[in-house]
Design a protein around this motif. Structure first.
Motif, mmCIF file in Angstrom:
data_model
loop_
_atom_site.group_PDB
_atom_site.id
_atom_site.type_symbol
_atom_site.label_atom_id
_atom_site.label_comp_id
_atom_site.label_asym_id
_atom_site.label_seq_id
_atom_site.Cartn_x
_atom_site.Cartn_y
_atom_site.Cartn_z
ATOM 1 N N VAL A 61 0.837 -1.192 0.000
ATOM 2 C CA VAL A 61 0.000 0.000 0.000
ATOM 3 C C VAL A 61 0.874 1.246 0.000
ATOM 4 N N ALA A 62 0.416 2.246 -0.736
ATOM 5 C CA ALA A 62 1.069 3.553 -0.744
ATOM 6 C C ALA A 62 0.156 4.564 -0.069
ATOM 7 N N LEU A 63 0.732 5.452 0.715
ATOM 8 C CA LEU A 63 -0.041 6.511 1.344
ATOM 9 C C LEU A 63 -0.076 7.721 0.418
ATOM 10 N N VAL A 64 -1.254 8.302 0.281
ATOM 11 C CA VAL A 64 -1.421 9.468 -0.595
ATOM 12 C C VAL A 64 -2.263 10.498 0.145
ATOM 13 N N GLY A 65 -1.984 11.761 -0.058
ATOM 14 C CA GLY A 65 -2.812 12.804 0.537
ATOM 15 C C GLY A 65 -2.529 13.027 2.003
ATOM 16 N N HIS A 66 -3.052 12.123 2.859
ATOM 17 C CA HIS A 66 -2.933 12.273 4.312
ATOM 18 C C HIS A 66 -2.830 10.897 4.970
ATOM 19 N N PHE A 67 -2.183 10.865 6.112
ATOM 20 C CA PHE A 67 -2.305 9.735 7.035
ATOM 21 C C PHE A 67 -2.093 10.315 8.429
ATOM 22 N N THR A 68 -3.177 10.864 8.973
ATOM 23 C CA THR A 68 -3.085 11.749 10.132
ATOM 24 C C THR A 68 -4.148 11.413 11.155
ATOM 25 N N ASN A 69 -3.750 11.432 12.437
ATOM 26 C CA ASN A 69 -4.704 11.321 13.540
ATOM 27 C C ASN A 69 -4.559 12.570 14.405
ATOM 28 N N ALA A 70 -5.569 13.439 14.350
ATOM 29 C CA ALA A 70 -5.530 14.687 15.108
ATOM 30 C C ALA A 70 -6.063 14.541 16.528
ATOM 31 N N ALA A 71 -6.544 13.352 16.889
ATOM 32 C CA ALA A 71 -7.044 13.121 18.246
ATOM 33 C C ALA A 71 -5.867 13.052 19.212
ATOM 34 N N THR A 72 -5.912 13.831 20.263
ATOM 35 C CA THR A 72 -4.815 13.877 21.215
ATOM 36 C C THR A 72 -4.546 12.494 21.798
ATOM 37 N N GLY A 73 -3.315 12.025 21.618
ATOM 38 C CA GLY A 73 -2.924 10.713 22.136
ATOM 39 C C GLY A 73 -3.402 9.553 21.290
ATOM 40 N N GLY A 74 -4.100 9.819 20.206
ATOM 41 C CA GLY A 74 -4.629 8.750 19.370
ATOM 42 C C GLY A 74 -3.555 8.052 18.564
ATOM 43 N N GLU A 75 -3.635 6.743 18.495
ATOM 44 C CA GLU A 75 -2.622 5.941 17.818
ATOM 45 C C GLU A 75 -2.859 5.933 16.313
ATOM 46 N N VAL A 76 -1.770 5.726 15.560
ATOM 47 C CA VAL A 76 -1.822 5.497 14.116
ATOM 48 C C VAL A 76 -1.154 4.151 13.862
ATOM 49 N N ARG A 77 -1.930 3.185 13.411
ATOM 50 C CA ARG A 77 -1.382 1.839 13.201
ATOM 51 C C ARG A 77 -1.815 1.328 11.829
ATOM 52 N N ASN A 134 3.054 13.130 5.147
ATOM 53 C CA ASN A 134 3.560 13.240 6.512
ATOM 54 C C ASN A 134 2.675 12.407 7.423
ATOM 55 N N VAL A 135 3.197 11.269 7.884
ATOM 56 C CA VAL A 135 2.459 10.416 8.815
ATOM 57 C C VAL A 135 2.494 11.105 10.174
ATOM 58 N N ASN A 136 1.325 11.427 10.712
ATOM 59 C CA ASN A 136 1.272 12.394 11.805
ATOM 60 C C ASN A 136 0.302 11.941 12.880
ATOM 61 N N SER A 137 0.695 12.134 14.144
ATOM 62 C CA SER A 137 -0.220 11.932 15.272
ATOM 63 C C SER A 137 -0.072 13.097 16.227
ATOM 64 N N ALA A 138 -1.052 13.240 17.125
ATOM 65 C CA ALA A 138 -1.014 14.304 18.131
ATOM 66 C C ALA A 138 -0.560 13.715 19.460
ATOM 67 N N GLY A 162 7.995 12.234 5.663
ATOM 68 C CA GLY A 162 8.464 11.924 7.004
ATOM 69 C C GLY A 162 7.386 11.462 7.952
ATOM 70 N N ILE A 163 7.768 11.353 9.235
ATOM 71 C CA ILE A 163 6.885 10.906 10.301
ATOM 72 C C ILE A 163 7.009 11.879 11.453
ATOM 73 N N ASN A 164 5.870 12.294 12.013
ATOM 74 C CA ASN A 164 5.858 13.239 13.136
ATOM 75 C C ASN A 164 4.830 12.784 14.144
ATOM 76 N N SER A 165 5.273 12.271 15.283
ATOM 77 C CA SER A 165 4.364 11.792 16.328
ATOM 78 C C SER A 165 4.106 12.834 17.398
ATOM 79 N N ASN A 166 4.780 13.992 17.321
ATOM 80 C CA ASN A 166 4.610 15.049 18.309
ATOM 81 C C ASN A 166 4.778 14.540 19.735
ATOM 82 N N GLY A 167 5.850 13.746 19.922
ATOM 83 C CA GLY A 167 6.183 13.247 21.245
ATOM 84 C C GLY A 167 5.762 11.823 21.504
ATOM 85 N N GLY A 168 4.970 11.262 20.627
ATOM 86 C CA GLY A 168 4.533 9.884 20.818
ATOM 87 C C GLY A 168 5.583 8.898 20.357
#
Length: 401
Positions: free
Chosen positions: A336-352, A366-370, A393-399
Motif C-alpha cells: 500500500v502507498a499513502l497518498v494525501g494524508h495519514f493523520t490522527n488529530a485526536a490527542t494521544g490517538g494511535e496510528v497503526r 507526513n504520517v502524523n499523530s497528536a 516523514g513521520i511526526n508523532s509530536n512526542g509519541g
C-alpha cells in the motif's frame, strides 16, 4: 361524466379550465387542452387515444389518466396535493417540473410504454412508482418528502449524461441487474437527514420495508449499471447511522454521514474494484468487514477500527484523516502507498497500519499523530516486504514510533 363516443374532445380555453371530480371524461378519440388558460382538474380521463395538456395543471382531486396505446403529454407544470395515475402503453411525457409549487400526494405510471421527464423535478409527499422505463433529459431530482415514502422504479431508469438525485426514506430498483444507468453523478439519500441507511446484504434482510431506514439491498445495488462518474449515498448534512453489508459497486463511491452524530460500520465486504471509495463521517468507522478498492479515502472519523478489530482493507492507496477521537487501526491485504494524508488529530490517538503480505510506502505524506503512537508494520509470508518512509516523514509530536 362526459362521454364523447368515437369523437375527440378539445378544450381551447382562454381562461381557467376547471374539471370537477364528477366531470370524468370518456372519449373515443384524443382529449386535448390547447388554450391559453391553466387547468384545475379532479376528473378522470379515459380514451384509447392521446391525452394532452398544453398549460399548467393543478390537481384538485385524485386523477387517473387512461390512454390505452395513446400518449399522455403534460407540456407545462403539474402541482396539487393529490394523486396522479398515468396509464399508457405508449409514451408518457412530463415536459416541466412536477410538484415544484405544491407536491403531489402520489405519482404512478403503469407497466408498458415509456415515461420521459424533462422538468428537472418530481416531488411528492407520498410514493412515486414507475412501472415503465423512465428517461430523464436534464439534471433531475426525484423527491418523496413524507416519512417512509418510497420511490420505486420497476423497469429501467436512464439518466444519460445528467446528474441524478433520488431522495426518499425508501428507494427500490426492481427492474433487474444494470437497469439504472447514467454517466454523470448519482446521489441516493433518505429525505430525513437522521434516517439510518443499510447497504447490501444487511439491507436485504428486510428489503423495501417502510421502517425509517433507507434499505439499499443487493438487488438495488446490482441494478446500478457501470458508468456513473460517482455514486453518493447519504445526505450532505446527514447524521445517518450507516451499516454496510456485502455490496459490490462498479463505480467510484462516496458513503457519507458528515454531520455530528453520524457513523459508518463496515460489517461486510464492500467492493468497488479499480475505483475509489470514500468514507466521510465524524463518528466511529466500525470494522468487522473489509473494503476493496483502488483508493480508499477517509475524510474524517472518530476512530477507525480498533486494535482487536482493525478496519480490513485491500487497496493500493490510502488517504486517511482521523479528526475526532480514537485511533487509526487499519490492516491492508497487500502492498500500500499513502497518498494525501495519514493523520490522527485526536490527542494521544494511535496510528497503526499493518500489511498482511506487502510493503508500505509513505511517499510524500507526513504520517502524523497528536502525541499518539505511530506503528507501521509490513508483514510478509516470505522475504521481501519493505517500509519506505518518503519525503513527507513521520511526526508523532512526542509519541512513540
Amino acid at each position: 361524466d362526459t362521454t364523447a363516443g368515437s369523437g375527440v374532445v378539445t378544450f381551447t380555453n382562454a381562461g381557467q379550465l376547471t374539471i370537477a371530480a364528477a366531470g370524468d371524461i370518456n372519449a373515443g378519440g384524443a382529449v386535448t387542452q390547447n388554450g391559453a388558460g391553466a387547468v384545475s382538474t379532479a376528473g378522470d380521463i379515459a380514451t384509447p387515444s392521446n391525452i394532452s395538456f398544453g398549460k399548467a395543471v393543478t390537481l384538485t382531486g385524485d386523477v387517473v389518466l387512461n390512454s390505452g396505446a395513446g400518449n399522455i403529454t403534460l407540456s407545462s407544470t403539474l402541482d396539487g396535493p393529490f394523486a396522479l395515475t398515468a396509464n399508457s402503453t405508449g409514451s408518457t411525457i412530463f415536459a416541466a417540473a412536477i410538484g415544484g409549487s405544491t407536491p403531489l400526494a402520489v405519482l404512478q405510471t403503469d407497466a408498458g410504454g415509456t415515461t420521459s421527464i424533462h422538468g428537472g423535478l418530481v416531488r411528492t409527499s407520498g410514493d412515486q412508482t414507475y412501472g415503465d422505463g423512465v428517461t430523464v433529459t436534464v439534471s433531475h431530482q426525484f423527491n418523496a418528502t413524507a416519512a417512509n415514502a418510497r420511490v420505486s422504479f420497476n423497469s429501467t431508469l436512464s439518466a444519460g449524461g445528467n446528474p441524478l438525485t433520488i431522495s426518499a426514506d425508501e428507494i427500490d430498483f426492481n427492474g433487474g441487474g444494470g437497469t439504472i444507468s447514467g454517466s454523470s453523478t448519482l446521489v441516493l439519500q433518505p429525505n430525513n437527514p437522521a434516517a439510518g441507511i443499510k447497504i447490501g446484504s444487511l439491507a436485504s434482510i428486510n428489503p423495501g420495508a417502510k421502517d425509517g431506514i433507507l434499505d439499499l439491498s443487493t438487488t438495488d445495488v446490482g441494478a446500478l449499471a457501470d458508468g456513473f462518474s460517482k455514486i453518493t449515498i447519504g445526505q450532505s448534512a446527514g447524521t445517518h447511522a450507516i451499516t454496510i453489508g456485502n455490496a459490490t459497486f462498479a463505480d467510484p463511491l462516496l458513503i457519507r454521514a458528515p454531520a455530528v452524530g453520524g457513523s459508518i460500520a463496515v460489517a461486510g465486504d464492500l467492493v468497488s474494484s479499480g475505483n475509489a471509495i470514500t468514507l466521510d463521517t465524524p463518528g466511529q468507522i466500525g470494522a468487522g468487514g473489509s473494503i476493496s478498492s483502488a483508493l480508499l479515502t477517509i475524510n474524517q472519523a472518530g476512530g477507525v477500527g480498533t486494535l482487536s478489530s482493525p478496519l480490513v482493507t485491500n487497496t493500493d492507496n490510502l488517504d486517511v484523516q482521523n479528526s475526532g477521537s480514537g485511533d487509526i487501526n487499519i490492516r491492508n491485504g497487500g502492498s500500500v502507498a499513502l497518498v494525501g494524508h495519514f493523520t490522527n488529530a485526536a490527542t494521544g490517538g494511535e496510528v497503526r497500519l499493518t500489511t498482511v503480505n506487502g510493503s508500505i510506502n509513505t511517499g510524500t505524506v507526513n504520517v502524523n499523530s497528536a502525541g499518539g503512537r505511530i506503528a507501521l508494520i509490513a508483514n510478509d509470508t516470505s522475504a521481501g516486504c519493505n517500509i519506505t518512509v518518503g519525503t513527507g516523514g513521520i511526526n508523532s509530536n512526542g509519541g512513540e514510533v
